[in-house]
Design an enzyme around this catalytic site. Structure first.
Site, short mmCIF file in Angstrom:
data_model
loop_
_atom_site.label_atom_id
_atom_site.label_comp_id
_atom_site.label_asym_id
_atom_site.label_seq_id
_atom_site.Cartn_x
_atom_site.Cartn_y
_atom_site.Cartn_z
N HIS A 116 -15.74 -1.14 5.55
CA HIS A 116 -14.31 -0.97 5.84
C HIS A 116 -13.57 -0.07 4.85
O HIS A 116 -12.41 0.26 5.06
CB HIS A 116 -13.60 -2.33 5.91
CG HIS A 116 -13.29 -2.92 4.57
ND1 HIS A 116 -14.21 -3.60 3.83
CD2 HIS A 116 -12.15 -2.91 3.83
CE1 HIS A 116 -13.67 -4.00 2.70
NE2 HIS A 116 -12.42 -3.59 2.67
C1 UD1 Z 1 -7.39 -4.42 2.43
C2 UD1 Z 1 -7.41 -4.25 0.92
C3 UD1 Z 1 -8.84 -4.30 0.42
C4 UD1 Z 1 -9.59 -5.52 0.94
C5 UD1 Z 1 -9.47 -5.57 2.44
C6 UD1 Z 1 -10.15 -6.79 3.03
C7 UD1 Z 1 -5.60 -2.82 0.04
C8 UD1 Z 1 -5.28 -1.49 -0.51
N1 UD1 Z 1 -6.84 -2.97 0.51
O1 UD1 Z 1 -8.02 -3.27 2.97
O2 UD1 Z 1 -8.84 -4.34 -0.99
O3 UD1 Z 1 -10.96 -5.40 0.58
O4 UD1 Z 1 -8.08 -5.59 2.79
O5 UD1 Z 1 -10.19 -6.73 4.41
O6 UD1 Z 1 -4.74 -3.69 0.03
N2 UD1 Z 1 -5.72 -3.84 10.63
C9 UD1 Z 1 -5.59 -4.50 11.84
N3 UD1 Z 1 -5.39 -5.86 11.82
C10 UD1 Z 1 -5.33 -6.56 10.67
C11 UD1 Z 1 -5.46 -5.89 9.45
C12 UD1 Z 1 -5.66 -4.54 9.43
O7 UD1 Z 1 -5.66 -3.91 12.89
O8 UD1 Z 1 -5.16 -7.80 10.74
C13 UD1 Z 1 -5.99 -2.38 10.63
C14 UD1 Z 1 -4.79 -1.51 10.63
O9 UD1 Z 1 -5.06 -0.41 11.42
C15 UD1 Z 1 -4.68 -1.08 9.18
C16 UD1 Z 1 -6.13 -1.03 8.76
O10 UD1 Z 1 -6.76 -2.07 9.50
O11 UD1 Z 1 -4.03 0.14 9.06
C17 UD1 Z 1 -6.35 -1.26 7.30
O12 UD1 Z 1 -5.73 -2.45 6.84
P1 UD1 Z 1 -5.13 -2.51 5.36
O13 UD1 Z 1 -4.62 -3.84 5.06
O14 UD1 Z 1 -4.25 -1.34 5.13
O15 UD1 Z 1 -6.40 -2.25 4.44
P2 UD1 Z 1 -7.84 -2.87 4.49
O16 UD1 Z 1 -8.77 -1.74 4.77
O17 UD1 Z 1 -7.92 -4.09 5.34
#
Ligand code: UD1
Length: 361
Positions: A211
Site C-alpha cells: 500500500h
Molecule cells: C496510512 C498511513 C500509513 C499507514 C496506513 C495503514 C499516513 C501518511 N499514512 O496510509 O502510515 O501504514 O495508513 O493503512 O497517514 N482509502 C479508502 N478508504 C479508507 C482509507 C483510505 O478508500 O478507509 C483510500 C483513499 O483513496 C485514500 C487512500 O486510500 O486516498 C490512502 O489513504 P491514506 O489514509 O491517505 O493513506 P494510507 O495509504 O492508508
C-alpha cells in the site's frame, strides 16, 4: 486524569485496543477517543473497534481522504475546538500517520501535553510521509513512549533522552492476546470462505499486502510488483488496501487471476490467523512485518529499509526492494535458534497507563 486519544488509521485502532483496556483498568482515568476519519471504510475502521472491543469514538471528525496538506489541515481545523473543549492532561497520539501529526500540532499550539506512543522509530527515508510525521511529532511531544531500545537510542541521538521512556510495544500485547483466541480455530472458519475463493488453504500459501505510495503510485513500479507476486512459487492471498485497488484500477493492472488472489483487507483476528497459517508474508507494511515476526512466519519486505530493524535479525525478515530475491526467499524455512523478544512480553499498555498517571501534571 483525562487522556484524549487521537486515532485515524487502521494500525492505530489496533494499538488503541490494549491502551483503552489498560486505561480503563488503571482506575480514575477519563478516556476520550477522537477518530479523525482518515480511514473510513468499515473494513478499515469499524471492524477493528468491534473485534478489539474498543469503546466507540466520542468524537468523529469525518475528515476522509485528500492530499497530505488538505487531509492534515482538515484534521487540524477539526481538532482545535475538540482539544479546547476537553483540555486533557494528555493528548495521546499513536505513531506516524497524518492523524498523529495533526493532533501533535494542534496540541502543542494549545499548550496541551502530548504523549507519543511508538516514539523514536526511524526509517531515515525522507521520501516516506510517515518519516516526516514521526520526526515532527517526536520533537513536539512532551513524553516519548518508545517501543524498543533502538527507538530509545534514536531519540537520545536527537537530544530527546530526557523525555523518553521505554515502555515496549503495545502491538505485541494485542497480537499475543488475539493469537491465543484464534490459535485453535480452523483457518477457513476464521477467515471465511468469501475471502478464499480459488485457494486451497490445505496447501502452502503466501499472504501479501502492498500500500505504500512508493510502491503503488507509479504504474511501472506497481506492475513490476504485481508481476513478481504472480511469479511466486505458492498461491498469493493479496489483501488489497483501498489505495492499491484505486491505483491498480487507474493503471489497468489486474490483481486477481492465476496464482494471485486479490481480496479485501481482513479484520484483525482473521489477519493474525492468516499470518499464523501462511508459508510466508510479502509486504510493505510496518505493522505486518512485526506481526509476522511475533507469530514466527518468515517475511519478505518490499522496501529499501525498515524501522523495525529487530525483525531482520536471524533472517525472520528480508528486505527486497528491487524484487530480485523474493521469488527464492518468499517461501523459506523459519530460522533456527533462540527467539529474541525485542518487542516486549505483551504488557506494554499497562506500563503506558502507569507512566501517563505518574507524569500527569
Ligand atoms: C496510512 C498511513 C500509513 C499507514 C496506513 C495503514 C499516513 C501518511 N499514512 O496510509 O502510515 O501504514 O495508513 O493503512 O497517514 N482509502 C479508502 N478508504 C479508507 C482509507 C483510505 O478508500 O478507509 C483510500 C483513499 O483513496 C485514500 C487512500 O486510500 O486516498 C490512502 O489513504 P491514506 O489514509 O491517505 O493513506 P494510507 O495509504 O492508508
Amino acid at each position: 486524569m483525562k487522556v484524549l486519544s487521537v486515532v485515524g488509521a487502521r494500525p492505530q485502532f489496533v494499538k488503541l485496543g490494549p491502551v483503552a483496556r489498560a486505561l480503563a483498568q488503571a482506575g480514575g482515568v477519563e478516556h476520550v477517543i477522537v477518530h479523525t476519519g482518515q480511514h473510513y471504510d468499515a473494513a478499515m475502521s469499524d471492524v477493528f473497534f468491534e473485534d478489539l472491543q474498543i469503546p466507540a469514538p466520542d468524537v468523529h471528525l469525518g475528515v476522509g481522504s485528500g492530499s497530505h496538506g488538505a487531509q492534515t489541515g482538515a484534521m487540524l481545523a477539526g481538532l482545535d475546538p475538540v482539544l479546547q473543549e476537553h483540555r486533557p492532561d494528555w493528548v495521546l497520539v499513536y505513531g506516524d500517520t497524518n492523524s498523529t501529526l495533526a493532533a501533535a500540532v494542534s496540541a502543542v499550539k494549545l499548550h496541551l501535553p502530548i504523549a507519543h506512543l511508538e516514539a523514536g522509530l526511524r526509517s531515515f527515508n525522507r521520501r516516506m510521509p510517515e518519516e516526516h510525521n514521526r520526526v515532527l511529532t517526536d520533537h513536539a511531544a512532551d513524553l516519548l513512549l518508545a517501543p524498543t531500545q533502538v527507538a530509545m537510542d534514536h531519540l537520545a541521538h536527537e537530544g530527546l533522552a530526557q523525555r523518553s521512556v521505554l515502555v515496549g510495544d503495545v502491538m505485541t500485547d494485542v497480537c499475543y492476546l488475539v493469537r491465543e483466541q484464534v490459535a485453535d480455530r480452523a483457518l477457513t472458519d476464521v477467515i471465511g470462505a468469501a475471502n478464499l475463493e480459488g485457494i486451497d488453504l490445505e496447501d502452502p500459501y503466501l499472504l501479501a499486502t502492498i500500500h505504500r505510495p512508493d510502491n503503488t503510485d507509479s504504474p511501472q513500479r506497481l506492475r513490476a510488483i504485481v508481476e513478481a507476486l504472480r511469479d511466486l512459487p505458492a498461491p498469493v492471498v493479496l489483501l488489497a488496501h483501498p489505495r492499491l485497488v484505486a491505483k491498480a484500477t487507474e493503471y489497468g493492472i489486474e490483481l486477481f487471476g492465476g496464482t494471485l488472489h486479490g481480496t479485501s483487507p481482513l479484520a484483525y483476528p482473521q489477519m493474525v490467523r492468516a499470518v499464523m497459517g501462511a508459508a510466508g508474508v510479502v509486504t510493505d507494511s510496518g505493522g505486518l512485518q512485526k506481526e509476522a515476526f511475533l507469530l514466527r512466519t518468515p517475511c519478505t519486505t518490499i522496501r529499501p529499509e525498515t524501522e523495525w530493524v529487530e525483525t531482520l535479525e536471524a533472517g525472520w525478515n528480508i528486505l527486497d526492494n528491487d524484487l530480485t530475491q523474493v521469488r527464492e526467499v518468499a517461501v523459506r524455512e523459519a530460522p533456527f535458534g533462540a527467539q529474541a523478544t525485542p518487542y516486549g512480553d505483551g504488557h506494554a499498555a499497562d506500563l503506558v497507563a502507569k507512566v501517563l498517571l505518574r507524569r500527569a501534571g
